[in-house]
Write a protein that holds these residues in place. Structure first.
Motif, short mmCIF file in Angstrom:
data_model
loop_
_atom_site.label_atom_id
_atom_site.label_comp_id
_atom_site.label_asym_id
_atom_site.label_seq_id
_atom_site.Cartn_x
_atom_site.Cartn_y
_atom_site.Cartn_z
N ALA A 202 4.42 0.60 7.22
CA ALA A 202 3.55 1.56 7.08
C ALA A 202 2.26 1.20 6.33
O ALA A 202 1.33 1.78 6.11
N PHE A 203 2.38 0.20 5.36
CA PHE A 203 1.37 -0.33 4.48
C PHE A 203 0.35 -0.83 5.25
O PHE A 203 -0.88 -1.13 4.72
N GLN A 204 0.65 -1.36 6.27
CA GLN A 204 -0.38 -2.27 7.27
C GLN A 204 -1.47 -1.54 7.71
O GLN A 204 -1.41 -0.43 7.91
N GLY A 205 -2.68 -2.12 7.39
CA GLY A 205 -3.71 -1.54 7.92
C GLY A 205 -4.49 -0.60 6.61
O GLY A 205 -5.53 0.11 6.83
N HIS A 206 -4.04 -0.72 5.31
CA HIS A 206 -4.34 0.15 4.32
C HIS A 206 -4.58 -0.99 3.36
O HIS A 206 -4.07 -1.86 3.04
N ASP A 207 -5.74 -0.64 2.36
CA ASP A 207 -5.60 -1.54 1.00
C ASP A 207 -5.03 -0.77 -0.13
O ASP A 207 -4.35 0.23 0.16
N SER A 208 -4.94 -1.40 -1.14
CA SER A 208 -3.96 -1.12 -2.22
C SER A 208 -4.28 0.57 -2.97
O SER A 208 -3.34 1.04 -3.01
N ASP A 209 -5.45 0.75 -2.84
CA ASP A 209 -5.66 2.13 -3.06
C ASP A 209 -5.36 3.11 -2.40
O ASP A 209 -4.67 4.35 -2.57
N GLU A 210 -5.26 2.97 -1.06
CA GLU A 210 -4.79 4.06 0.14
C GLU A 210 -3.33 4.06 -0.01
O GLU A 210 -2.80 4.99 0.04
N ILE A 211 -2.84 2.75 -0.31
CA ILE A 211 -1.16 2.66 -0.46
C ILE A 211 -0.62 3.83 -1.39
O ILE A 211 -0.02 4.38 -1.30
#
Length: 223
Positions: free
Chosen positions: A93-102
């Motif tokens: 589920a982390f895929q497609g997001h940057d660290s801030d979004e995660i």
């Protein structure tokens, strides 16, 4: 007998530039990545013309790796053997997001991830420990198939990280103090179940700096 492997990280993608996690998402190379792949091809072909050996080419089956391998494979008339085992770590589920979004979407999981726990598994993803063992087991048959040979493996930053840790005996939770650069050539010798680093992070074929494999976002001017 010693088998030498040239581990090569794929060229740059648009998601690399903005620090968005790719994992198993099949992102193509950016224009700069395609240019890097051509520069890499010229280097490897020149080395072969001057007597270097290259017996086979293996690649992750994700297109950013395939697109990096294909130019020098075509120039040398060698097939590219694809391997799911050489894929990047699955971040679920982390895929497609940057660290801030995660951090915003999955605050508890993000906090656990930051502890560097090798057993931490992102939702629907793969732990660092499982990933490491997958990569090591994917490399073993390649070494066995080419005793005394020299091959290329085009893969991902995470795969190269696993290789470095295996060769140097580094724990999975140890901070990284080495580079994982786009289209870098990283040479490793395998002999009797052990690995040793010959050279690392070589980007002499590139005309411009190459990006490291990190999720840290670079502050933009004025922000």
């Amino acid at each position: 007998m010693t088998t030498q492997i040239l581990f090569i990280r794929h060229g740059e993608t648009d998601w690399n530039r903005i620090k968005r996690i790719q994992g198993h998402i099949d992102i193509p190379l950016a224009e700069v990545g395609l240019t890097q792949a051509q520069s890499l091809a010229r280097r490897i072909v020149d080395e072969v013309k001057h007597g270097a050996r290259l017996d086979a080419i293996y690649s992750s089956d994700l297109q950013r790796a395939r697109q990096t391998a294909q130019p020098f494979a075509d120039a040398l008339g060698l097939p590219v053997h694809l391997s799911e085992g050489l894929r990047e770590r699955s971040y679920g589920a982390f895929q497609g997001h940057d660290s801030d979004e995660i951090a915003a979407r999955f605050p508890d999981e993000y906090a656990h991830w930051q502890t560097r726990d090798p057993g931490f598994t992102p939702p629907e993803g793969e732990s660092q420990r499982a990933f490491y063992h997958r990569v090591v087991h994917a490399i073993e048959p390649l070494v066995a198939a080419h005793p005394g040979g020299r091959i290329a493996c085009v893969a991902h930053g995470g795969v190269l990280d696993c290789v470095r840790r295996f060769a140097c005996g580094l724990s999975l939770d140890a901070p990284r103090d080495y580079t994982l650069l786009n289209t870098s050539v990283n040479v490793v010798d395998f002999d009797n179940g052990r690995a040793s680093i010959v050279s690392w992070g070589d980007i002499a074929h590139l005309d411009a700096p190459s990006a490291d494999d990190t999720f840290k976002k670079v502050p933009q001017p004025g922000r």
